[in-house]
Each structure stands twice: as structure tokens, then as C-alpha cells.
Design a protein around this motif. Structure first.
Motif, PDB file in Angstrom:
ATOM      1  N   GLY A  11      31.515   3.719 -52.711  1.00  0.00           N
ATOM      2  CA  GLY A  11      30.890   4.100 -51.454  1.00  0.00           C
ATOM      3  C   GLY A  11      30.100   5.388 -51.496  1.00  0.00           C
ATOM      4  O   GLY A  11      29.361   5.691 -50.563  1.00  0.00           O
ATOM      5  N   THR A  12      30.226   6.168 -52.572  1.00  0.00           N
ATOM      6  CA  THR A  12      29.463   7.408 -52.678  1.00  0.00           C
ATOM      7  C   THR A  12      28.013   7.087 -53.020  1.00  0.00           C
ATOM      8  O   THR A  12      27.697   5.994 -53.493  1.00  0.00           O
ATOM      9  CB  THR A  12      30.038   8.338 -53.767  1.00  0.00           C
ATOM     10  N   ASP A  13      27.139   8.069 -52.772  1.00  0.00           N
ATOM     11  CA  ASP A  13      25.723   7.869 -53.080  1.00  0.00           C
ATOM     12  C   ASP A  13      25.506   7.550 -54.558  1.00  0.00           C
ATOM     13  O   ASP A  13      24.711   6.668 -54.899  1.00  0.00           O
ATOM     14  CB  ASP A  13      24.908   9.107 -52.698  1.00  0.00           C
ATOM     15  N   THR A  14      26.208   8.273 -55.438  1.00  0.00           N
ATOM     16  CA  THR A  14      25.995   8.044 -56.870  1.00  0.00           C
ATOM     17  C   THR A  14      26.496   6.664 -57.301  1.00  0.00           C
ATOM     18  O   THR A  14      25.886   6.026 -58.160  1.00  0.00           O
ATOM     19  CB  THR A  14      26.659   9.127 -57.738  1.00  0.00           C
ATOM     20  N   SER A  15      27.572   6.184 -56.699  1.00  0.00           N
ATOM     21  CA  SER A  15      28.052   4.852 -57.078  1.00  0.00           C
ATOM     22  C   SER A  15      27.107   3.774 -56.558  1.00  0.00           C
ATOM     23  O   SER A  15      26.932   2.743 -57.201  1.00  0.00           O
ATOM     24  CB  SER A  15      29.477   4.607 -56.579  1.00  0.00           C
ATOM     25  N   MET A  16      26.479   4.013 -55.417  1.00  0.00           N
ATOM     26  CA  MET A  16      25.518   3.038 -54.903  1.00  0.00           C
ATOM     27  C   MET A  16      24.248   3.019 -55.762  1.00  0.00           C
ATOM     28  O   MET A  16      23.663   1.957 -55.982  1.00  0.00           O
ATOM     29  CB  MET A  16      25.196   3.323 -53.436  1.00  0.00           C
ATOM     30  N   ARG A  17      23.855   4.186 -56.280  1.00  0.00           N
ATOM     31  CA  ARG A  17      22.720   4.220 -57.215  1.00  0.00           C
ATOM     32  C   ARG A  17      23.093   3.520 -58.515  1.00  0.00           C
ATOM     33  O   ARG A  17      22.269   2.820 -59.116  1.00  0.00           O
ATOM     34  CB  ARG A  17      22.278   5.661 -57.473  1.00  0.00           C
ATOM     35  N   ALA A  18      24.348   3.698 -58.952  1.00  0.00           N
ATOM     36  CA  ALA A  18      24.813   3.013 -60.155  1.00  0.00           C
ATOM     37  C   ALA A  18      24.789   1.499 -59.947  1.00  0.00           C
ATOM     38  O   ALA A  18      24.389   0.746 -60.841  1.00  0.00           O
ATOM     39  CB  ALA A  18      26.223   3.478 -60.525  1.00  0.00           C
ATOM     40  N   ALA A  19      25.186   1.050 -58.756  1.00  0.00           N
ATOM     41  CA  ALA A  19      25.168  -0.379 -58.458  1.00  0.00           C
ATOM     42  C   ALA A  19      23.735  -0.915 -58.468  1.00  0.00           C
ATOM     43  O   ALA A  19      23.476  -1.995 -59.005  1.00  0.00           O
ATOM     44  CB  ALA A  19      25.832  -0.646 -57.106  1.00  0.00           C
ATOM     45  N   ALA A  20      22.806  -0.160 -57.896  1.00  0.00           N
ATOM     46  CA  ALA A  20      21.394  -0.585 -57.898  1.00  0.00           C
ATOM     47  C   ALA A  20      20.857  -0.663 -59.325  1.00  0.00           C
ATOM     48  O   ALA A  20      20.147  -1.616 -59.684  1.00  0.00           O
ATOM     49  CB  ALA A  20      20.557   0.380 -57.058  1.00  0.00           C
ATOM     50  N   TYR A  21      21.193   0.325 -60.140  1.00  0.00           N
ATOM     51  CA  TYR A  21      20.777   0.317 -61.546  1.00  0.00           C
ATOM     52  C   TYR A  21      21.369  -0.894 -62.258  1.00  0.00           C
ATOM     53  O   TYR A  21      20.691  -1.580 -63.029  1.00  0.00           O
ATOM     54  CB  TYR A  21      21.223   1.621 -62.216  1.00  0.00           C
ATOM     55  N   ALA A  22      22.662  -1.165 -62.003  1.00  0.00           N
ATOM     56  CA  ALA A  22      23.346  -2.284 -62.658  1.00  0.00           C
ATOM     57  C   ALA A  22      22.727  -3.625 -62.259  1.00  0.00           C
ATOM     58  O   ALA A  22      22.589  -4.518 -63.099  1.00  0.00           O
ATOM     59  CB  ALA A  22      24.830  -2.261 -62.315  1.00  0.00           C
ATOM     60  N   GLY A  35      31.294  -5.927 -59.836  1.00  0.00           N
ATOM     61  CA  GLY A  35      31.487  -4.645 -59.166  1.00  0.00           C
ATOM     62  C   GLY A  35      32.974  -4.411 -58.984  1.00  0.00           C
ATOM     63  O   GLY A  35      33.706  -5.320 -58.563  1.00  0.00           O
ATOM     64  N   VAL A  36      33.437  -3.220 -59.299  1.00  0.00           N
ATOM     65  CA  VAL A  36      34.861  -2.907 -59.194  1.00  0.00           C
ATOM     66  C   VAL A  36      35.044  -1.787 -58.184  1.00  0.00           C
ATOM     67  O   VAL A  36      34.518  -0.685 -58.359  1.00  0.00           O
ATOM     68  CB  VAL A  36      35.460  -2.480 -60.556  1.00  0.00           C
ATOM     69  N   TYR A  37      35.766  -2.099 -57.114  1.00  0.00           N
ATOM     70  CA  TYR A  37      36.136  -1.094 -56.118  1.00  0.00           C
ATOM     71  C   TYR A  37      37.619  -0.844 -56.270  1.00  0.00           C
ATOM     72  O   TYR A  37      38.431  -1.761 -56.133  1.00  0.00           O
ATOM     73  CB  TYR A  37      35.820  -1.584 -54.704  1.00  0.00           C
ATOM     74  N   VAL A  38      37.984   0.393 -56.584  1.00  0.00           N
ATOM     75  CA  VAL A  38      39.386   0.738 -56.790  1.00  0.00           C
ATOM     76  C   VAL A  38      39.880   1.520 -55.586  1.00  0.00           C
ATOM     77  O   VAL A  38      39.376   2.600 -55.282  1.00  0.00           O
ATOM     78  CB  VAL A  38      39.588   1.563 -58.082  1.00  0.00           C
TER      79      VAL A  38
END
Length: 142
Positions: A11-22, A35-38
């Protein structure tokens, strides 16, 4: 042969950018994406004054909301993304659970966002721990 990419989302900005990159990488490489949400365990340190556990309840509510948003986004955006995407929800330590999912699914790469917490410069972030682990190529997205 299509590969598998694991991406950590929280949910953080950096994880959302990582998801977009992925998503972009999976699309270009015709790879599957997990996608893994822990969900961390509820705080073990509960205030003595909090006799009804309202702090833990609000923490769990926040986790439920984030998980619900991820699930809704995955269902809504899957056709538009053009990749085979699956969301996995786990409980526990983010590093351990990302490693577990990557091993179980025979991941070809792991992608995570850079930690925004200053304490991780000293204690080590999930990204640093994954990189030191050395089992998969790890991409850390700023």
C-alpha cells in the motif's frame, strides 16, 4: 517459456511503483505475476490503558481495508493490464513470506519497493534482506 515474477505490495507509494514496474516487466516478458501482500501480526505491545483492544482492532481494520483495495484493484484492472496476475495474502514477517512464496512458486525474479522508514538504514529493510539472500534477482524500485 514464460517465467514468474513475485512483487511485494503493502500500500505504500514505493510498493505501488514496484507493482507498476512488475506489470510492465511481466507484460514485456510474457511472464506471470504474483503480488504478495503480507499482513503483519497485530501489535503484541498493547497499552495497559487499552483494556478493550481498540488499538489492535483499528490496526486489523486498516489491514482489512488495504487487502480489500488490492483485491478490488486486481479484479478491476486484470483485463486492462494484459498479464496473468494473482494476489496472495499471507500473515507474518514480510521477508520470510516473500521468500516462501517465491520458493513455492519457483519465481524467476522478486520486485519490491524501497523502504521509506529511516530505521531500516540501520536495521535492514526487506529489500536489503532479499538482496543478501541471493536466491533470485531482486529489483528494488525507488
Amino acid at each position: 517459456m514464460a517465467g514468474l515474477i513475485v512483487v511485494g505490495v503493502d500500500g505504500t507509494d514505493t510498493s505501488m511503483r514496484a507493482a507498476a514496474y512488475a506489470v510492465g516487466l511481466a507484460r514485456r516478458q510474457d511472464a506471470r505475476l504474483v503480488g504478495v501482500y503480507v499482513r503483519p501480526f497485530a501489535s503484541s505491545m498493547v497499552s495497559i490503558a487499552d483494556t478493550y483492544g481498540s488499538a489492535v482492532a483499528s490496526e486489523v481494520e486498516a489491514q482489512n481495508e488495504v487487502e480489500s483495495q488490492f483485491r478490488d484493484t486486481v479484479v478491476r484492472e486484470r483485463p486492462r493490464l494484459g498479464v496473468d496476475f494473482e494476489l496472495v495474502v499471507r500473515h507474518g514477517d514480510p521477508f520470510a513470506e516473500l521468500c516462501r512464496v517465491a520458493c513455492e512458486r519457483a519465481a524467476d525474479a522478486v520486485i519490491v519497493g524501497r523502504s521509506e522508514q529511516p530505521l531500516h538504514r540501520f536495521a535492514g529493510s526487506v529489500a536489503q534482506r532479499l538482496t543478501r539472500c541471493g536466491r533470485w534477482p531482486v529489483t528494488v524500485v525507488p
